[in-house]
Design an enzyme around this catalytic site. Structure first.
Site, PDB file in Angstrom:
ATOM      1  N   ARG A 127      -2.132   2.722  -4.083  1.00 34.17           N
ATOM      2  CA  ARG A 127      -2.224   3.416  -2.786  1.00 34.17           C
ATOM      3  C   ARG A 127      -1.523   4.764  -2.864  1.00 34.17           C
ATOM      4  O   ARG A 127      -0.835   5.065  -3.839  1.00 34.17           O
ATOM      5  CB  ARG A 127      -1.514   2.587  -1.705  1.00 34.17           C
ATOM      6  CG  ARG A 127      -2.091   1.236  -1.496  1.00 34.17           C
ATOM      7  CD  ARG A 127      -1.359   0.461  -0.414  1.00 34.17           C
ATOM      8  NE  ARG A 127      -0.173  -0.218  -0.893  1.00 34.17           N
ATOM      9  CZ  ARG A 127       1.051  -0.102  -0.345  1.00 34.17           C
ATOM     10  NH1 ARG A 127       1.239   0.680   0.692  1.00 34.17           N
ATOM     11  NH2 ARG A 127       2.076  -0.767  -0.842  1.00 34.17           N
ATOM     12  N   TYR A 140      18.005   5.122  -0.504  1.00 32.98           N
ATOM     13  CA  TYR A 140      16.869   5.903  -1.019  1.00 32.98           C
ATOM     14  C   TYR A 140      17.337   7.279  -1.537  1.00 32.98           C
ATOM     15  O   TYR A 140      16.928   7.715  -2.621  1.00 32.98           O
ATOM     16  CB  TYR A 140      15.867   6.063   0.123  1.00 32.98           C
ATOM     17  CG  TYR A 140      14.555   6.716  -0.221  1.00 32.98           C
ATOM     18  CD1 TYR A 140      13.564   6.036  -0.910  1.00 32.98           C
ATOM     19  CD2 TYR A 140      14.282   8.025   0.197  1.00 32.98           C
ATOM     20  CE1 TYR A 140      12.345   6.636  -1.192  1.00 32.98           C
ATOM     21  CE2 TYR A 140      13.064   8.623  -0.071  1.00 32.98           C
ATOM     22  CZ  TYR A 140      12.099   7.930  -0.772  1.00 32.98           C
ATOM     23  OH  TYR A 140      10.891   8.534  -1.041  1.00 32.98           O
TER      24      TYR A 140
HETATM   25  P1  NAP Z   1       3.156   3.946  -0.565  1.00 29.78           P
HETATM   26  O1  NAP Z   1       1.928   4.495   0.074  1.00 29.78           O
HETATM   27  O2  NAP Z   1       4.027   3.013   0.209  1.00 29.78           O
HETATM   28  O3  NAP Z   1       2.724   3.257  -1.946  1.00 29.78           O
HETATM   29  C1  NAP Z   1       3.708   2.667  -2.749  1.00 29.78           C
HETATM   30  C2  NAP Z   1       3.102   2.248  -4.068  1.00 29.78           C
HETATM   31  O4  NAP Z   1       4.155   1.725  -4.888  1.00 29.78           O
HETATM   32  C3  NAP Z   1       2.060   1.157  -3.938  1.00 29.78           C
HETATM   33  O5  NAP Z   1       1.054   1.393  -4.904  1.00 29.78           O
HETATM   34  C4  NAP Z   1       2.835  -0.108  -4.260  1.00 29.78           C
HETATM   35  O6  NAP Z   1       2.042  -1.134  -4.838  1.00 29.78           O
HETATM   36  C5  NAP Z   1       3.795   0.423  -5.317  1.00 29.78           C
HETATM   37  N1  NAP Z   1       4.997  -0.394  -5.480  1.00 29.78           N
HETATM   38  C6  NAP Z   1       5.970  -0.648  -4.574  1.00 29.78           C
HETATM   39  N2  NAP Z   1       6.914  -1.426  -5.104  1.00 29.78           N
HETATM   40  C7  NAP Z   1       6.540  -1.670  -6.396  1.00 29.78           C
HETATM   41  C8  NAP Z   1       7.078  -2.410  -7.461  1.00 29.78           C
HETATM   42  N3  NAP Z   1       8.228  -3.056  -7.332  1.00 29.78           N
HETATM   43  N4  NAP Z   1       6.402  -2.436  -8.637  1.00 29.78           N
HETATM   44  C9  NAP Z   1       5.234  -1.780  -8.784  1.00 29.78           C
HETATM   45  N5  NAP Z   1       4.657  -1.058  -7.804  1.00 29.78           N
HETATM   46  C10 NAP Z   1       5.303  -1.010  -6.628  1.00 29.78           C
HETATM   47  O7  NAP Z   1       4.149   5.102  -1.032  1.00 29.78           O
HETATM   48  P2  NAP Z   1       3.889   6.677  -1.262  1.00 29.78           P
HETATM   49  O8  NAP Z   1       4.201   7.377   0.007  1.00 29.78           O
HETATM   50  O9  NAP Z   1       2.595   6.911  -1.944  1.00 29.78           O
HETATM   51  O10 NAP Z   1       5.107   7.002  -2.254  1.00 29.78           O
HETATM   52  C11 NAP Z   1       4.942   7.165  -3.653  1.00 29.78           C
HETATM   53  C12 NAP Z   1       6.224   7.733  -4.234  1.00 29.78           C
HETATM   54  O11 NAP Z   1       6.501   8.995  -3.592  1.00 29.78           O
HETATM   55  C13 NAP Z   1       7.457   6.869  -3.988  1.00 29.78           C
HETATM   56  O12 NAP Z   1       8.309   6.939  -5.100  1.00 29.78           O
HETATM   57  C14 NAP Z   1       8.111   7.535  -2.796  1.00 29.78           C
HETATM   58  O13 NAP Z   1       9.482   7.251  -2.727  1.00 29.78           O
HETATM   59  C15 NAP Z   1       7.813   8.981  -3.080  1.00 29.78           C
HETATM   60  N6  NAP Z   1       7.889   9.853  -1.906  1.00 29.78           N
HETATM   61  C16 NAP Z   1       7.044   9.655  -0.833  1.00 29.78           C
HETATM   62  C17 NAP Z   1       7.150  10.497   0.261  1.00 29.78           C
HETATM   63  C18 NAP Z   1       6.262  10.358   1.468  1.00 29.78           C
HETATM   64  O14 NAP Z   1       6.496  11.079   2.451  1.00 29.78           O
HETATM   65  N7  NAP Z   1       5.249   9.500   1.469  1.00 29.78           N
HETATM   66  C19 NAP Z   1       8.119  11.504   0.277  1.00 29.78           C
HETATM   67  C20 NAP Z   1       8.949  11.664  -0.816  1.00 29.78           C
HETATM   68  C21 NAP Z   1       8.824  10.833  -1.905  1.00 29.78           C
HETATM   69  P3  NAP Z   1       1.309  -2.302  -3.951  1.00 29.78           P
HETATM   70  O15 NAP Z   1       0.162  -1.621  -3.255  1.00 29.78           O
HETATM   71  O16 NAP Z   1       0.854  -3.290  -4.946  1.00 29.78           O
HETATM   72  O17 NAP Z   1       2.323  -2.801  -2.990  1.00 29.78           O
END
Ligand code: NAP
Length: 242
Positions: A10, A150
Site C-alpha cells: 500500500r 516515531y
Molecule cells: P501505510 O499506507 O500505512 O503502509 C504501510 C506499509 O508498511 C504497508 O504496506 C504495510 O503492510 C507495511 N508494514 C507495516 N508494518 C510492517 C511490518 N512489520 N513488516 C512488513 N511490512 C509492514 O504507510 P505509508 O504512509 O505508505 O508510509 C510508508 C513509509 O513512509 C513509512 O515508513 C512511514 O513512516 C513513512 N512516512 C509516511 C508519511 C505519511 O504522511 N504518510 C510521512 C512521513 C514518513 P500491510 O499492508 O501488509 O499491512
C-alpha cells in the site's frame, strides 16, 4: 536488477514499487498482513514488463527477514536496490505511551533498517554496487509532539543512513534517506480533520503530498543519475515547518 521495497502492499511503498518497475527493476513486493493488496501491487508492476513477486515478512523480525531475502534471491536474484519503507505509527503523549507502543514503532521503523541492510550488504559489497534508500520522516528531523517513539525511530534512520554511507561508499554503494512530510496514505487518512487543517497551515505549498511524489524521489536516488549522492536526507514535504 532487483529492487526490494518493504511495505509495498500500500501507500508510498506501492507507488515506489511501481515507479521502480517503470525504470526496469524486477520487484520484490514485501507485506506483513495484506496479501491481496501486495498481489495487486505486483500485478501493477508486471504491467511495466518486469518480474514482480510478493514476499510476506514482518520486517521487525530478523529471522523472518533472513528467510525473505533467501526466497527473493532464489526467485528473482540478488537485491541491488533496497528500499526500507515499511513503517507504522502508534501515537500518544509520552505521559500515556506504554512500552509496547514505543517498542512496536522502534522495531518496525528502525530495527527493520538494520535487519535488511545487514542481510544485503555483503552481497552488495562483493558486487561493488548497491543502493539503500531509507524512508525517514520530517518527524525525525524536527520532532513531532505525540510521536516520541516515531520521531526517535525516524531520527535513528537518518543516523543509520549517514553511518552506513561512510562504511559502504568505497564499494560503490550509496545510502540515502527520504524524509516525507504529510503524504495522503492509509497512515494519515484516519487523523482528525482539525489536525489535518493545522498541518496544512504549516505547509508552504498549501497541499498534502501524494505517494507518487515520494516514489519519484526514491527512483531518482536508485538511478545512475544519483551516483554521486550518498549519506543525504532529502526532505519531500512541500516546505513544512513543524
Ligand atoms: P501505510 O499506507 O500505512 O503502509 C504501510 C506499509 O508498511 C504497508 O504496506 C504495510 O503492510 C507495511 N508494514 C507495516 N508494518 C510492517 C511490518 N512489520 N513488516 C512488513 N511490512 C509492514 O504507510 P505509508 O504512509 O505508505 O508510509 C510508508 C513509509 O513512509 C513509512 O515508513 C512511514 O513512516 C513513512 N512516512 C509516511 C508519511 C505519511 O504522511 N504518510 C510521512 C512521513 C514518513 P500491510 O499492508 O501488509 O499491512
Amino acid at each position: 536488477m532487483v529492487a526490494l521495497v518493504t511495505g509495498s502492499s500500500r501507500g508510498i511503498g506501492r507507488a515506489t514499487a511501481i515507479e521502480l518497475a517503470k525504470c526496469g527493476f524486477d520487484i520484490a513486493v514485501n507485506y506483513c498482513g495484506n496479501k491481496e493488496k501486495a498481489e495487486e501491487t505486483a500485478e501493477l508492476c508486471r504491467q511495466h514488463g518486469v518480474r514482480a513477486e510478493v514476499f510476506c515478512a514482518d520486517v521487525s523480525d530478523f529471522s523472518a527477514c533472513g528467510e525473505m531475502v533467501a526466497a527473493i534471491e532464489k526467485e528473482l536474484g540478488f537485491i541491488d536496490v533496497l528500499v526500507n519503507n515499511a513503517g507504522i505509527t502508534r501515537d500518544g503523549l509520552l505521559m500515556r505511551m506504554d512500552e509496547e507502543q514505543f517498542d512496536a514503532v522502534y522495531f518496525t521503523n528502525l530495527k527493520s533498517v538494520y535487519n535488511l541492510s545487514k542481510l544485503v550488504i555483503s552481497r552488495m559489497m562483493k558486487n561493488r554496487f548497491g543502493r539503500i534508500i531509507n524512508i525517514s520522516s520530517v518527524a525525525g528531523i524536527y520532532g513531532n509532539a505525540g510521536q516520541v517513539n516515531y520521531s526517535s525511530a525516524k531520527a535513528g534512520v537518518i543516523g543509520f543512513t549517514k553511518a552506513l554511507a561512510k562504511e559502504a561508499g568505497s564499494r560503490g554503494i550509496t545510502v540515502n534517506a527520504v524524509a516525507p512530510g504529510f503524504i495522503e496514505t492509509d497512515m494519515t487518512a484516519s487523523l482528525p480533520d482539525s489536525f489535518k487543517e493545522e498541518a496544512l497551515s504549516r505547509i508552504s505549498l498549501k497541499r498534502f503530498g501524494n505517494a507518487e511524489e515520494i516514489a519519484k524521489t526514491v527512483a531518482f536516488l536508485a538511478s545512475e543519475d544519483a551516483s554521486y549522492i550518498t549519506g543525504q536526507t532529502i526532505e519531500v514535504s512541500g516546505g513544512i515547518s513543524l
